[in-house]
Design a protein around this motif. Structure first.
Motif, short mmCIF file in Angstrom:
data_model
loop_
_atom_site.label_atom_id
_atom_site.label_comp_id
_atom_site.label_asym_id
_atom_site.label_seq_id
_atom_site.Cartn_x
_atom_site.Cartn_y
_atom_site.Cartn_z
N ARG A 2 10.53 -63.57 87.14
CA ARG A 2 11.09 -63.00 88.36
C ARG A 2 12.33 -62.18 88.02
N ASN A 3 12.32 -60.91 88.45
CA ASN A 3 13.43 -60.01 88.15
C ASN A 3 13.82 -59.25 89.42
N GLU A 61 15.91 -56.74 96.40
CA GLU A 61 15.46 -55.56 95.67
C GLU A 61 14.87 -55.98 94.34
N LYS A 62 13.62 -55.59 94.10
CA LYS A 62 12.96 -55.90 92.82
C LYS A 62 13.47 -54.96 91.73
N ILE A 63 13.79 -55.50 90.58
CA ILE A 63 14.23 -54.68 89.45
C ILE A 63 13.03 -53.96 88.83
N ARG A 64 11.93 -54.68 88.74
CA ARG A 64 10.67 -54.08 88.27
C ARG A 64 9.80 -53.86 89.50
N LYS A 65 9.61 -52.61 89.87
CA LYS A 65 8.97 -52.28 91.14
C LYS A 65 7.54 -52.79 91.26
N THR A 68 11.34 -52.69 103.33
CA THR A 68 11.86 -51.33 103.18
C THR A 68 13.07 -51.34 102.27
N ASN A 69 13.39 -50.19 101.69
CA ASN A 69 14.62 -50.04 100.92
C ASN A 69 15.56 -49.04 101.58
N LYS A 70 15.29 -48.72 102.85
CA LYS A 70 16.15 -47.80 103.60
C LYS A 70 17.12 -48.61 104.44
N LEU A 71 18.41 -48.41 104.21
CA LEU A 71 19.42 -49.19 104.90
C LEU A 71 19.47 -48.89 106.40
#
Length: 201
Positions: A82-83, A113-117, A180-183
């Motif tokens: 897990r990253n 947020e995943k470090i490895r997408k 989502t990754n949009k704030l």
């Protein structure tokens, strides 16, 4: 199944209401894949938390404020499957009105947020909404939505005494849960209602 590892915890209390914590955990687990679940998966993480608690009477708040931030890094330089990093922030404020009435405000947000997408992340690392501690219009998280990586929650309550230890409350809840990754990507569900309380303190 065999578990081994180590943990280190460091904290600093700036004063009676403010505290900083740092925790490092490293675990290994010797087991079949089918035996690993959310309750026993090995943890490899670094966590920082900040707490500022100035609430007057924590069992029946009559004033003050509460702020808490948590940031956790899983995996990365610690290794493991897990990253990702996970952050949450919560703010509460209690205001006296009409002599014995209390306005209670809570704002809570979280993001993963995943470090490895392309890495799969089990749902038990994500966020849920629903139930008595968040969106009260949905009885439990399963009735609201599947777990997701980003949430915002707003709770507003007016608490007032009725008779002896009995009280009442009017409340409004609003929350957003999304992948989502949009704030700025918001879509809120909301509910409102009233309830009866009993002070056990």
């Amino acid at each position: 199944m065999e578990r081994s590892g180590a943990a280190y915890h460091l904290y600093w209390e700036k004063n009676a209401s403010t505290r900083h914590d740092i925790s490092i955990t490293y675990e290994t687990l010797a087991a079949n894949t089918s035996e690993v679940n959310s309750n026993n998966e090995p943890i490899r993480s670094v966590e920082y938390s900040y707490l500022n608690n100035k609430v007057k009477n924590i069992f029946s708040p009559s004033g003050g404020s509460f702020n808490q931030f948590k940031g956790i890094l899983f995996g990365s330089f610690l290794g493991g499957e897990r990253n990702f990093f996970k952050v949450t922030f919560e703010h509460r404020k209690y205001l006296n009105i009409f002599k014995r009435g209390i306005i209670a405000i809570r704002i809570k947000i979280g993001y993963v947020e995943k470090i490895r997408k392309d890495e799969y992340l089990p749902t038990y690392y994500l966020f849920e909404l629903g139930g008595q501690s968040s969106l009260r219009g949905w009885s439990n998280p399963e009735s609201f939505s599947k777990p997701k990586n980003k949430f915002e929650l707003f709770n507003l309550e007016y608490r007032f005494p009725v008779y002896k230890k009995w009280g009442g409350e009017l409340f409004y809840d609003a929350g957003s849960l999304k992948n989502t990754n949009k704030l700025g990507d918001y879509y809120f569900n909301y509910n409102y209602g009233m309830g009866i309380t009993y002070d056990t303190a």
